[in-house]
Structures are given as structure tokens and as C-alpha cells.
Motif scaffolding. Structure first.
Motif, PDB file in Angstrom:
ATOM      1  N   MET A  81       0.828  -1.104  -0.004  1.00  0.00           N
ATOM      2  CA  MET A  81      -0.193  -0.044  -0.024  1.00  0.00           C
ATOM      3  C   MET A  81       0.751   1.330  -0.071  1.00  0.00           C
ATOM      4  O   MET A  81       2.075   1.277   0.670  1.00  0.00           O
ATOM      5  CB  MET A  81      -0.778   0.135   1.049  1.00  0.00           C
ATOM      6  CG  MET A  81      -2.055  -1.236   1.226  1.00  0.00           C
ATOM      7  SD  MET A  81      -2.787  -0.953   2.717  1.00  0.00           S
ATOM      8  CE  MET A  81      -1.775  -1.228   4.018  1.00  0.00           C
ATOM      9  N   GLY A  82       0.391   2.213  -0.721  1.00  0.00           N
ATOM     10  CA  GLY A  82       1.138   3.371  -0.793  1.00  0.00           C
ATOM     11  C   GLY A  82       0.245   4.730  -0.092  1.00  0.00           C
ATOM     12  O   GLY A  82      -0.887   4.516  -0.477  1.00  0.00           O
ATOM     13  N   SER A  83       0.967   5.751  -0.008  1.00  0.00           N
ATOM     14  CA  SER A  83       0.046   7.045   0.299  1.00  0.00           C
ATOM     15  C   SER A  83       0.613   8.081  -0.363  1.00  0.00           C
ATOM     16  O   SER A  83       1.766   8.250  -0.830  1.00  0.00           O
ATOM     17  CB  SER A  83       0.253   7.339   2.041  1.00  0.00           C
ATOM     18  OG  SER A  83       1.752   7.500   2.357  1.00  0.00           O
ATOM     19  N   TRP A  84      -0.362   9.132  -0.725  1.00  0.00           N
ATOM     20  CA  TRP A  84       0.124  10.309  -1.496  1.00  0.00           C
ATOM     21  C   TRP A  84      -0.771  11.651  -1.110  1.00  0.00           C
ATOM     22  O   TRP A  84      -1.713  11.481  -0.307  1.00  0.00           O
ATOM     23  CB  TRP A  84      -0.315   9.983  -2.815  1.00  0.00           C
ATOM     24  CG  TRP A  84      -1.813   9.642  -3.228  1.00  0.00           C
ATOM     25  CD1 TRP A  84      -2.386   8.382  -3.066  1.00  0.00           C
ATOM     26  CD2 TRP A  84      -2.735  10.535  -3.434  1.00  0.00           C
ATOM     27  NE1 TRP A  84      -3.527   8.482  -3.514  1.00  0.00           N
ATOM     28  CE2 TRP A  84      -3.884   9.796  -3.483  1.00  0.00           C
ATOM     29  CE3 TRP A  84      -2.727  11.865  -3.542  1.00  0.00           C
ATOM     30  CZ2 TRP A  84      -5.295  10.432  -3.799  1.00  0.00           C
ATOM     31  CZ3 TRP A  84      -4.206  12.490  -3.818  1.00  0.00           C
ATOM     32  CH2 TRP A  84      -5.283  11.822  -4.107  1.00  0.00           C
ATOM     33  N   LYS A  85      -0.003  12.474  -1.227  1.00  0.00           N
ATOM     34  CA  LYS A  85      -0.786  13.897  -0.967  1.00  0.00           C
ATOM     35  C   LYS A  85      -0.724  14.898  -2.072  1.00  0.00           C
ATOM     36  O   LYS A  85       0.509  15.099  -2.710  1.00  0.00           O
ATOM     37  CB  LYS A  85      -0.147  14.539   0.461  1.00  0.00           C
ATOM     38  CG  LYS A  85      -0.750  15.743   0.806  1.00  0.00           C
ATOM     39  CD  LYS A  85       0.112  16.275   2.316  1.00  0.00           C
ATOM     40  CE  LYS A  85       1.398  16.595   1.921  1.00  0.00           C
ATOM     41  NZ  LYS A  85       1.909  17.273   3.170  1.00  0.00           N
ATOM     42  N   ILE A  86      -1.764  15.720  -2.228  1.00  0.00           N
ATOM     43  CA  ILE A  86      -1.683  16.787  -3.176  1.00  0.00           C
ATOM     44  C   ILE A  86      -1.938  18.040  -2.451  1.00  0.00           C
ATOM     45  O   ILE A  86      -3.232  18.235  -1.776  1.00  0.00           O
ATOM     46  CB  ILE A  86      -2.691  16.388  -4.586  1.00  0.00           C
ATOM     47  CG1 ILE A  86      -2.519  17.556  -5.515  1.00  0.00           C
ATOM     48  CG2 ILE A  86      -4.034  16.155  -4.005  1.00  0.00           C
ATOM     49  CD1 ILE A  86      -3.054  17.097  -6.861  1.00  0.00           C
ATOM     50  N   THR A  87      -1.507  19.183  -2.905  1.00  0.00           N
ATOM     51  CA  THR A  87      -1.639  20.492  -2.298  1.00  0.00           C
ATOM     52  C   THR A  87      -2.405  21.166  -3.495  1.00  0.00           C
ATOM     53  O   THR A  87      -1.852  21.468  -4.637  1.00  0.00           O
ATOM     54  CB  THR A  87      -0.266  21.047  -2.122  1.00  0.00           C
ATOM     55  OG1 THR A  87       0.501  20.552  -1.146  1.00  0.00           O
ATOM     56  CG2 THR A  87      -0.626  22.584  -1.752  1.00  0.00           C
ATOM     57  N   LEU A  88      -3.617  21.485  -3.105  1.00  0.00           N
ATOM     58  CA  LEU A  88      -4.370  21.946  -4.106  1.00  0.00           C
ATOM     59  C   LEU A  88      -4.258  23.173  -4.946  1.00  0.00           C
ATOM     60  O   LEU A  88      -4.506  23.497  -6.072  1.00  0.00           O
ATOM     61  CB  LEU A  88      -6.005  22.048  -3.700  1.00  0.00           C
ATOM     62  CG  LEU A  88      -6.396  20.638  -3.273  1.00  0.00           C
ATOM     63  CD1 LEU A  88      -7.955  20.589  -2.824  1.00  0.00           C
ATOM     64  CD2 LEU A  88      -6.396  19.556  -4.353  1.00  0.00           C
ATOM     65  N   GLU A  89      -3.581  23.950  -4.067  1.00  0.00           N
ATOM     66  CA  GLU A  89      -3.247  25.475  -4.538  1.00  0.00           C
ATOM     67  C   GLU A  89      -2.308  25.504  -5.549  1.00  0.00           C
ATOM     68  O   GLU A  89      -2.318  26.135  -6.611  1.00  0.00           O
ATOM     69  CB  GLU A  89      -2.463  26.466  -3.227  1.00  0.00           C
ATOM     70  CG  GLU A  89      -3.299  26.799  -2.217  1.00  0.00           C
ATOM     71  CD  GLU A  89      -3.675  25.816  -1.251  1.00  0.00           C
ATOM     72  OE1 GLU A  89      -3.318  24.575  -1.501  1.00  0.00           O
ATOM     73  OE2 GLU A  89      -4.866  25.852  -0.314  1.00  0.00           O
ATOM     74  N   ASP A  90      -1.218  24.657  -5.553  1.00  0.00           N
ATOM     75  CA  ASP A  90      -0.203  24.590  -6.817  1.00  0.00           C
ATOM     76  C   ASP A  90      -0.156  23.104  -7.265  1.00  0.00           C
ATOM     77  O   ASP A  90       0.587  22.877  -8.057  1.00  0.00           O
ATOM     78  CB  ASP A  90       1.112  24.878  -6.055  1.00  0.00           C
ATOM     79  CG  ASP A  90       1.511  23.953  -4.872  1.00  0.00           C
ATOM     80  OD1 ASP A  90       0.769  23.339  -4.791  1.00  0.00           O
ATOM     81  OD2 ASP A  90       2.614  24.439  -4.364  1.00  0.00           O
ATOM     82  N   LEU A  91      -1.061  22.156  -6.702  1.00  0.00           N
ATOM     83  CA  LEU A  91      -1.247  20.949  -7.453  1.00  0.00           C
ATOM     84  C   LEU A  91       0.283  19.976  -7.127  1.00  0.00           C
ATOM     85  O   LEU A  91       0.585  19.234  -8.222  1.00  0.00           O
ATOM     86  CB  LEU A  91      -1.410  20.701  -8.787  1.00  0.00           C
ATOM     87  CG  LEU A  91      -2.887  21.400  -9.248  1.00  0.00           C
ATOM     88  CD1 LEU A  91      -2.911  21.284 -10.888  1.00  0.00           C
ATOM     89  CD2 LEU A  91      -3.921  20.662  -8.507  1.00  0.00           C
TER      90      LEU A  91
END
Length: 244
Positions: A225-235
Motif C-alpha cells: 500500500m502507498g500513500s500520497w498527498k496533493i496540495t490543491l493550491e499548486d497541485l
């Protein structure tokens, strides 16, 4: 005498009477007392009162006494303010686990605040710092000692983190020590002044976080399993190792 006694602060009357009684009974060279009297404006003012009996009656009773009174109100207030300030300073160091220290280059003697002594496991009331006492608590004494020499001889910045073993309990602690060099008017090294901070709890928290992160990585690897994160302001996207 009664009129003068009425001017003395009630809380200080016993001090004055004790000083006079000791002088009369023991025939000491003089009596001495610091006490408060009420001035013309009705304010309490500290004075330094001194005197002695110059004549005695045939029956051995005091007959004539001379003395002086000195206004010490301003100095008394300053002393009290300094005492309060020092008490607050000591308390702040104790709460923050921060101590300060000084190293006299001429005498090679250390001075440490009460909290600095406590951090190293010494009793503030019975111990003075010496080079040997401090370095005896430091496993990496050569590295720490060399950093002090480099500061004095080469002005190398002194900002170290190292482990110590407390003198009284043998407990392992981590401290951060920061210091600067003071010079005399001719530019010669005079004294090193520094602070130490007990960062044991911070180091333990950092270690626990590292262990937790390592455990999470291993769990993701095992479970695929992996995890990820995206910052919506700058993708901006970050992924864990297992995502890759």
C-alpha cells in the motif's frame, strides 16, 4: 520614646526591641536594626538605625544612649526589586530547563546557574562547576572540549548537541549548548558565556517519530500500500516510497 515607638512599623517593632535588648543585656558595642518608620506624609520608609549606650546608672541600668539613623529606603527597594527579578529568572530557567554558564579563560574555572547545575545532576547549594566535573559527565568529552578550544583560538561558532550522564543519577540526557566569546579591551580572549538547554524530551519525541515513520514504511511495503498527498493550491504531489 513612646512617641518614637509609634512611628515604627508594627511588623518591625520586635526587630528593634530585640536589637536593643541584646545590646543592653550583652553590652555589645552597638545595636543595629533595619526597620520602617512612618514619615511626615504617612508613608513607610526604611531606615538603618545604629546606636550605643554611653552612660549607665550606678544600678547598672542604661542611662544615656546615642545613635544615628540613615535613610536606606531607595537602596532597600532596589535590593528587593533585584531579589524579585532574580527569583523570576531562576524560576524561568527551572521551568524551561535552560541554564547559563561562564568559563573564565584566565582561571579555567566554570560558573553555572542553578538550573545548569541541576541539568548536570549537581546540587546547586553545594557544588561549583569545574572543568573536570563537567567533562566527567560527557561521553564525547574530547569533541566538546575541542569545540571550546576552537571557539577561543579560532572564533569557530560554538553550537553543539551532545549526550551527558547526570552526576547524581547517571541518567542519560541530551543537551544543546550555545556559547560566544568575550574579549578584553585589547582583543584578548577573556571569557566564554553560554547557555545549555535540556532537549532530552525533544530528542525522545524525534526518535519516536523516526521509529513511527520507519514502521509505517515497513507496513506499507508489506501490505503493498502507498500513500500520497496533493496540495490543491499548486497541485504539488508527494508519494510514499511504496507508491513509487
Amino acid at each position: 520614646i513612646e512617641a518614637f515607638a509609634q512611628l515604627i512599623h508594627p511588623d518591625d517593632m520586635s526587630i528593634v526591641m530585640q536589637a536593643l535588648d541584646t545590646h543592653i543585656k550583652d553590652k555589645t558595642p552597638q545595636y543595629f536594626a533595619e526597620y520602617r518608620i512612618k514619615d511626615k506624609a504617612g508613608e513607610w520608609k526604611w531606615i538603618d538605625g545604629r546606636g550605643r549606650i554611653t552612660q549607665w546608672t550606678e544600678q547598672g541600668e542604661p542611662h544615656i544612649m546615642i545613635g544615628i539613623s540613615r535613610d536606606i529606603h531607595a537602596s532597600k527597594l532596589i535590593t528587593e526589586q533585584l531579589r524579585i527579578s532574580e527569583s523570576r529568572y531562576r524560576r524561568a530557567q527551572e521551568i524551561g530547563h535552560v541554564g547559563n554558564w561562564e568559563y573564565n579563560i584566565q582561571t579555567t574555572q566554570f560558573w553555572g546557574s542553578d538550573e545548569a547545575k541541576r541539568i548536570y545532576g549537581y546540587n546547586p547549594d553545594h557544588h561549583t562547576f569545574s572543568t573536570e566535573e563537567i567533562e566527567r559527565c560527557i561521553p564525547e568529552r574530547e569533541r566538546v572540549h575541542q569545540a571550546l578550544i576552537d571557539l577561543i583560538e579560532h572564533d569557530t561558532p560554538y553550537d553543539l548537541t551532545f549526550e551527558i550522564y547526570a552526576h547524581d543519577t547517571g541518567e542519560s540526557k541530551f543537551i544543546r549548548s550555545i556559547a560566544s566569546l568575550e574579549r578584553d579591551i585589547y582583543g584578548a580572549p577573556l571569557q566564554v558565556t553560554g547557555v545549555i538547554v535540556d532537549i532530552t524530551q525533544l530528542m525522545q519525541t524525534h526518535k519516536a517519530l523516526q521509529d513511527s515513520t520507519a514502521l509505517l514504511r515497513e507496513a506499507q511495503k508489506i501490505g503493498q500500500m502507498g500513500s500520497w498527498k496533493i496540495t490543491l493550491e499548486d497541485l504539488h504531489i508527494t508519494w510514499s516510497d511504496e507508491v513509487y
